[in-house]
Design a protein around this motif. Structure first.
Motif, PDB file in Angstrom:
ATOM      1  N   LEU A 102       0.845  -1.194   0.000  1.00 60.34           N
ATOM      2  CA  LEU A 102       0.000   0.000   0.000  1.00 60.34           C
ATOM      3  C   LEU A 102       0.880   1.243   0.000  1.00 60.34           C
ATOM      4  O   LEU A 102       1.680   1.440   0.915  1.00 60.34           O
ATOM      5  CB  LEU A 102      -0.866   0.028   1.266  1.00 60.34           C
ATOM      6  CG  LEU A 102      -2.135  -0.805   1.323  1.00 60.34           C
ATOM      7  CD1 LEU A 102      -1.850  -2.269   1.081  1.00 60.34           C
ATOM      8  CD2 LEU A 102      -2.811  -0.631   2.673  1.00 60.34           C
ATOM      9  N   ARG A 103       0.705   2.061  -1.022  1.00 61.66           N
ATOM     10  CA  ARG A 103       1.484   3.296  -1.112  1.00 61.66           C
ATOM     11  C   ARG A 103       0.522   4.478  -1.267  1.00 61.66           C
ATOM     12  O   ARG A 103       0.096   4.803  -2.377  1.00 61.66           O
ATOM     13  CB  ARG A 103       2.463   3.216  -2.287  1.00 61.66           C
ATOM     14  CG  ARG A 103       3.453   2.079  -2.107  1.00 61.66           C
ATOM     15  CD  ARG A 103       4.586   2.089  -3.119  1.00 61.66           C
ATOM     16  NE  ARG A 103       5.685   1.266  -2.620  1.00 61.66           N
ATOM     17  CZ  ARG A 103       6.888   1.192  -3.173  1.00 61.66           C
ATOM     18  NH1 ARG A 103       7.163   1.898  -4.239  1.00 61.66           N
ATOM     19  NH2 ARG A 103       7.832   0.430  -2.650  1.00 61.66           N
ATOM     20  N   PRO A 104       0.179   5.107  -0.169  1.00 60.60           N
ATOM     21  CA  PRO A 104      -0.770   6.213  -0.244  1.00 60.60           C
ATOM     22  C   PRO A 104      -0.089   7.500  -0.707  1.00 60.60           C
ATOM     23  O   PRO A 104       0.948   7.867  -0.178  1.00 60.60           O
ATOM     24  CB  PRO A 104      -1.260   6.356   1.199  1.00 60.60           C
ATOM     25  CG  PRO A 104      -0.180   5.778   2.045  1.00 60.60           C
ATOM     26  CD  PRO A 104       0.616   4.825   1.203  1.00 60.60           C
ATOM     27  N   GLY A 244       3.534  -0.898 -10.627  1.00 62.54           N
ATOM     28  CA  GLY A 244       3.348  -0.212  -9.342  1.00 62.54           C
ATOM     29  C   GLY A 244       4.620   0.457  -8.862  1.00 62.54           C
ATOM     30  O   GLY A 244       4.574   1.510  -8.228  1.00 62.54           O
ATOM     31  N   ASP A 245       5.749  -0.159  -9.140  1.00 60.10           N
ATOM     32  CA  ASP A 245       7.030   0.449  -8.788  1.00 60.10           C
ATOM     33  C   ASP A 245       7.150   1.812  -9.459  1.00 60.10           C
ATOM     34  O   ASP A 245       7.468   2.821  -8.827  1.00 60.10           O
ATOM     35  CB  ASP A 245       8.170  -0.476  -9.236  1.00 60.10           C
ATOM     36  CG  ASP A 245       9.530   0.134  -8.976  1.00 60.10           C
ATOM     37  OD1 ASP A 245       9.731   0.664  -7.867  1.00 60.10           O
ATOM     38  OD2 ASP A 245      10.385   0.078  -9.883  1.00 60.10           O
ATOM     39  N   ILE A 246       6.849   1.837 -10.746  1.00 64.24           N
ATOM     40  CA  ILE A 246       7.039   3.057 -11.534  1.00 64.24           C
ATOM     41  C   ILE A 246       5.975   4.102 -11.187  1.00 64.24           C
ATOM     42  O   ILE A 246       6.283   5.266 -10.922  1.00 64.24           O
ATOM     43  CB  ILE A 246       7.004   2.705 -13.034  1.00 64.24           C
ATOM     44  CG1 ILE A 246       8.159   1.740 -13.358  1.00 64.24           C
ATOM     45  CG2 ILE A 246       7.089   3.971 -13.882  1.00 64.24           C
ATOM     46  CD1 ILE A 246       8.028   1.021 -14.684  1.00 64.24           C
ATOM     47  N   SER A 248       4.202   4.464  -8.531  1.00 65.27           N
ATOM     48  CA  SER A 248       4.247   5.022  -7.170  1.00 65.27           C
ATOM     49  C   SER A 248       5.342   6.080  -7.045  1.00 65.27           C
ATOM     50  O   SER A 248       5.182   7.051  -6.307  1.00 65.27           O
ATOM     51  CB  SER A 248       4.388   3.923  -6.113  1.00 65.27           C
ATOM     52  OG  SER A 248       5.560   3.176  -6.287  1.00 65.27           O
ATOM     53  N   ASP A 249       6.444   5.918  -7.751  1.00 60.81           N
ATOM     54  CA  ASP A 249       7.442   7.003  -7.756  1.00 60.81           C
ATOM     55  C   ASP A 249       6.854   8.252  -8.404  1.00 60.81           C
ATOM     56  O   ASP A 249       7.049   9.367  -7.937  1.00 60.81           O
ATOM     57  CB  ASP A 249       8.701   6.588  -8.545  1.00 60.81           C
ATOM     58  CG  ASP A 249       9.827   6.101  -7.636  1.00 60.81           C
ATOM     59  OD1 ASP A 249       9.516   5.455  -6.621  1.00 60.81           O
ATOM     60  OD2 ASP A 249      11.005   6.370  -7.954  1.00 60.81           O
ATOM     61  N   GLU A 250       6.130   8.043  -9.487  1.00 59.56           N
ATOM     62  CA  GLU A 250       5.529   9.191 -10.172  1.00 59.56           C
ATOM     63  C   GLU A 250       4.535   9.895  -9.246  1.00 59.56           C
ATOM     64  O   GLU A 250       4.561  11.119  -9.094  1.00 59.56           O
ATOM     65  CB  GLU A 250       4.826   8.740 -11.457  1.00 59.56           C
ATOM     66  CG  GLU A 250       4.329   9.912 -12.279  1.00 59.56           C
ATOM     67  CD  GLU A 250       3.470   9.501 -13.465  1.00 59.56           C
ATOM     68  OE1 GLU A 250       3.119   8.307 -13.586  1.00 59.56           O
ATOM     69  OE2 GLU A 250       3.133  10.399 -14.255  1.00 59.56           O
TER      70      GLU A 250
HETATM   71 MG    MG Z   1      10.616   1.916  -6.572  1.00 59.44          MG
END
Ligand code: MG
Ligand code: IPM
Length: 354
Positions: A102-104, A244-246, A248-250
């Protein structure tokens, strides 16, 4: 509350120290918190020749939750892949079966001007990115570098998702959406990838169990664009490991700084791994300038998800809000007129506000 503390590398040690101050303040208020330290990443390699040492594995399996700083450093960049700090991170996620990440991405009103987007586009933004964390091309076999029959070398990886992997993370996504605005956007690349076509089919099937949630699908390239064009259209974003990695950084940049983004990685029983979304930032390590708020907010998520203490989670989040309202800023979220402070002072300010 048995918590494994894994500071890791670079700024990891500095930011985790601030989050530990918050935990210790809660303990002196009467919470039964037990902390035990272990090495991970480059620190694990230095101490035990392994980025995820056996002692660390034993500790995290015996704990309710793990708090991790960050891993990685220039001195480890030439090690073979199996010994690289990042491998330690992937192994702890896999060992804990922490599949739901979970990345809020939330914009605090105080930081609306720190965003790279216009204030009207991001003010009030509140997105939950749910990233599948233990599958996909990150873990798929076979992978490697091989020599073809014609003598040319080739690098290759394998992307795959099994039905059970998609189902369980989709359920988590729908359940989160039910507690929020009941909108979920599943992000894939179904116009090109078979893995994504299958992902879409299974997510659509799971959706039948959640008739109150409005499900949409979006290709990942479009999602990347929509995140900077009109980010407030999103509520929950459900996606696979690499997308999701990409994304979430954005999304972190919408909030002003990646230094503000916490994360929770949960298994099926809400045991979990808590870490800031940012990395070890070796270029600023040891200078007392890193932002500890993402790590402190990760402790809030730990209270919310693993320990089911929404009250304490909100208390920590309110303390962070208060510090921002006081005008205190680390360099990454600084703007003229505010007071620039260091990592340690930021930790102290949050404890005081708590
Ligand atoms: Mg990352
Ligand atoms: C993250 C990081 C990691 C990932 C790296 C350090 C292996 O970028 O947590 O987003 O790709 O998952």
């Amino acid at each position: 509350m048995k918590i494994a503390v894994l500071p890791g590398d670079g700024i990891g040690t500095e930011i985790v120290a601030q989050a530990v101050k918050v935990l210790e303040a809660l303990r002196s208020d009467g919470l039964k918190i037990e902390l035990e330290y272990a090495h991970i990443g480059g620190a694990g390699y230095d101490a035990a020749g392994d980025p995820f040492p056996a002692a660390t594995e034993k500790l995290v399996l015996a704990s309710d939750a793990a708090l991790l700083g960050a891993v990685g450093g220039y001195q480890y960049d030439t090690l073979p892949r199996e010994l690289r700090p990042e491998k330690g991170l992937l192994r702890i996620r896999k060992t804990l079966n922490a599949f739901a990440n979970l990345r809020p991405a939330m914009v605090y009103p105080e930081l609306v001007n720190a965003s790279s987007l216009k204030p009207e586009l991001v003010s009030g933004l509140d997105i939950m990115i749910l990233r599948e964390l233990t599958g996909d091309i990150y873990f798929g076999q076979p992978r490697g570098i091989r020599t073809l029959e014609n003598g040319e070398r080739q690098g290759f990886d394998t992307m795959h998702y099994s039905e059970s992997e998609i189902r369980r993370v989709a359920h988590v996504g729908f359940q989160i959406a039910m507690k929020r605005n009941k909108k979920m956007c599943s992000v894939d690349k179904a116009n090109v990838l078979d893995t994504s076509m299958f992902w879409r089919e299974i997510v659509t099937d799971v959706a039948k169990e959640y008739p109150l949630v409005e499900l949409s699908h979006m290709y990942v390239d479009n999602a990347a664009m929509q995140l900077v064009r009109a980010p407030k259209q999103f509520d929950v974003i459900l996606t696979g490991n690499i997308f999701g990695d990409i994304l979430s950084d954005e999304a972190s940049m919408l909030t002003g700084s990646i230094g503000m983004l916490p994360s929770a990685s949960l298994d099926a029983n809400n045991k979990g791994l808590y870490e800031p979304c940012h990395g070890s930032a070796p270029d600023i390590a040891g200078k007392d300038i890193a932002n500890p708020l993402a790590t402190i907010l990760s402790v809030a998520m730990m209270m919310r998800y693993t320990f089911a203490r929404e009250d304490i989670a909100q208390r920590i989040e309110a303390a962070v809000r208060k510090v921002l309202q006081q005008g205190l800023r680390t360099g990454d979220i600084y703007e003229p007129g505010m007071q620039k402070i260091g990592t340690i002072a930021m930790g102290d300010a949050v404890v005081a506000a708590l």
